[in-house]
Motif scaffolding. Structure first.
Motif, mmCIF file in Angstrom:
data_model
loop_
_atom_site.group_PDB
_atom_site.id
_atom_site.type_symbol
_atom_site.label_atom_id
_atom_site.label_comp_id
_atom_site.label_asym_id
_atom_site.label_seq_id
_atom_site.Cartn_x
_atom_site.Cartn_y
_atom_site.Cartn_z
ATOM 1 N N PHE A 286 31.835 -20.093 -23.127
ATOM 2 C CA PHE A 286 32.307 -18.674 -23.563
ATOM 3 C C PHE A 286 31.065 -18.210 -24.097
ATOM 4 O O PHE A 286 30.478 -18.729 -25.151
ATOM 5 N N ALA A 287 30.883 -16.646 -23.874
ATOM 6 C CA ALA A 287 29.694 -15.933 -24.391
ATOM 7 C C ALA A 287 30.253 -14.785 -25.182
ATOM 8 O O ALA A 287 31.252 -13.965 -24.736
ATOM 9 N N GLN B 174 38.280 -16.000 -24.517
ATOM 10 C CA GLN B 174 38.480 -16.925 -25.678
ATOM 11 C C GLN B 174 38.336 -16.190 -26.949
ATOM 12 O O GLN B 174 37.478 -15.290 -27.141
ATOM 13 N N VAL B 175 39.401 -16.165 -27.718
ATOM 14 C CA VAL B 175 39.259 -15.649 -29.156
ATOM 15 C C VAL B 175 39.177 -16.699 -30.279
ATOM 16 O O VAL B 175 39.797 -17.745 -30.107
ATOM 17 N N VAL C 197 35.508 -12.527 -29.930
ATOM 18 C CA VAL C 197 36.125 -12.462 -28.572
ATOM 19 C C VAL C 197 34.932 -12.876 -27.773
ATOM 20 O O VAL C 197 33.883 -12.529 -27.790
ATOM 21 N N LYS C 198 35.405 -13.874 -26.677
ATOM 22 C CA LYS C 198 34.089 -14.427 -25.903
ATOM 23 C C LYS C 198 34.685 -14.385 -24.465
ATOM 24 O O LYS C 198 35.976 -14.730 -24.359
ATOM 25 N N ALA C 199 33.839 -14.104 -23.479
ATOM 26 C CA ALA C 199 34.162 -14.145 -22.167
ATOM 27 C C ALA C 199 33.595 -15.414 -21.612
ATOM 28 O O ALA C 199 32.690 -15.799 -22.003
#
Length: 442
Positions: A154-155, A166-167, A243-245
């Protein structure tokens, strides 16, 4: 004891076995004499009870045991002397039935179908083709790409959190305004949509951004593990820190290390080996079909009708369930056995008897280690119930036979292949897939 043949037609056999009253009485006396030293009875010392009294007291029970022993012994003697091997359990009936009384001769009728005598099979002309498929660079790269997805990273991203993002959060849970044990954490990475938190929690964080605070209101399920929280309304005070994508992992040495190998080249080699092992398994099935086809044309012998009938019924039943996958039990109309089922049953029984005969003559055996490994493989299909599966196999001879039979057959097939003229043919994955599909069409 007297044995008289009453039926000898093809593989059908019938015999009348007569055990005289004197022979049976001698067996009863022998059993009582064997037990006499251990028997205690009022008025007599241990081991000193007179035989006549023992016979009166225990004779009827011992008589049944002696009768069964005599019949079993007569059957075993017959099979040893004749060399017959029954295809199924012999049918044994007492001629007098319920009219038999003590003092009469015991006359039983035994009928069975004998397994055929199979002549030595000439395998010198067997020719086999072994298909070989090499893993292509593209197939290895595709497999690597799939591995990269499973090792997802997750970036950090700008903007609102979406399902699948992903938080990273700090949260504090409260029930009736009071914090509860286990309801708080810091820097917790939560993937939205993963279902790892109680229902309704993750959905309320969709749309939040880094730096925001959000009160998440949920109800604990009625069947929640902690009784003090079950069914209660709760509020989680959440602070969204990041916050990650999702992003696929890079295909490099670091990815390889995540899967326990030192570098990417080694990982590629392992993937190629695994793919080629899968191809080899499919190619073996194709070669085995070719071998069985040749064996089927090499031999011809009478088959026990009962085995063919039982196999045809099993085939019909199995195919019916494949066509009706929603029916899992056996509470369904009787399945009709067709000529096609019987034809297939004839082939299976013939080849099964032939392979068993070859394996027996070559003294091939399934080792304890091979059997245990097969049981372990099947046990993995029942996560959490492996021990129960092992115990079931140990206590169920029929289940043990079902596991052992294909192992033994594979040993025989491998032995025949070692004697045969085998040529290798390198083909593509697509060609192998077509060859495997053709097996189901035949």
């Amino acid at each position: 004891m007297q044995v008289t043949e009453t039926l000898n037609e093809g593989l059908k056999r019938g015999y009348q076995i007569t055990i005289t009253a004197a022979e049976l009485d001698a067996k009863v006396n022998a059993k009582l004499k064997e037990s006499q030293p251990e028997i205690e009875m009022k008025g007599f010392r241990k081991g000193k009870v007179p035989m006549a009294l023992l016979k009166k007291q225990f004779g009827p029970r011992v008589l049944g045991e002696a009768m069964q022993d005599a019949v079993d012994g007569a059957m075993n003697e017959h099979f040893e002397a004749s060399g017959d091997r029954p295809a199924l359990q012999p049918d044994v009936k007492m001629d007098a039935g319920e009219e038999w009384k003590e003092g009469d001769d015991v006359v039983v009728t035994m009928t069975y179908e004998a397994l055929p005598e199979i002549a030595e099979t000439d395998l010198s002309g067997v020719k086999l083709e072994k298909l070989v498929v090499k893993a292509s660079d593209k197939e290895v790269d595709d497999a690597l790409a799939n591995l990269a997805k499973t090792a997802q990273n997750f970036a950090a991203k700008d903007g609102a959190a979406e399902d699948g993002d992903q938080v990273v959060i700090d949260f504090l849970g409260k029930v009736d305004g009071e914090p509860f044990e286990g309801g708080a954490a810091e820097d917790y990475p939560l993937t939205l949509g993963s279902g790892s938190f109680i229902p309704g929690f993750e959905e309320q964080l969709v749309g939040t951004k880094a730096g925001e605070e959000k009160n998440v209101e949920v109800n604990f399920p009625e069947e929640y593990g902690a009784e003090n929280l079950a069914g209660k309304a709760a509020v989680f005070e959440c602070k969204i820190k990041e916050v990650k994508a999702p992003a696929d992992a890079e295909i490099d040495d670091e990815l390889a290390k995540k899967f326990g190998v030192e570098d990417l080249a080694t990982l590629k080699g392992q993937i190629a080996e695994r793919l080629e092992a899968e191809y080899a398994g499919a190619a073996r099935a194709v070669m085995k079909r070719g071998l069985l086809d040749q064996l089927d044309s090499l031999v011809s012998f009478d088959l026990p009708p009962s085995l063919v009938e039982a196999e045809a019924k099993q085939i019909a039943h199995q195919l019916w369930h494949e066509e009706n996958p929603d029916v899992h039990g056996h509470d369904h109309p009787e399945v009709e056995v067709t000529e096609e089922h019987t034809t297939l049953a004839v082939r299976r029984v013939r080849l099964g008897l032939l392979l068993a005969d070859i394996g027996q003559k070559q003294e091939l055996q399934v080792s304890d280690a091979e059997f245990t490994q097969a049981v372990m493989t099947q046990a993995r299909q029942y996560p959490g119930q492996e021990r129960q599966f092992f115990e079931f196999v140990q206590q169920n001879p029929q289940m043990r036979q079902q596991i052992q039979a294909p192992l033994f057959e594979d040993k025989v097939v491998d032995w025949i292949a070692e004697q045969a003229d085998v040529t290798e043919k390198e083909i593509s994955k697509e060609e192998l897939e077509k060859a495997v599909e053709a097996l189901d069409e035949e």
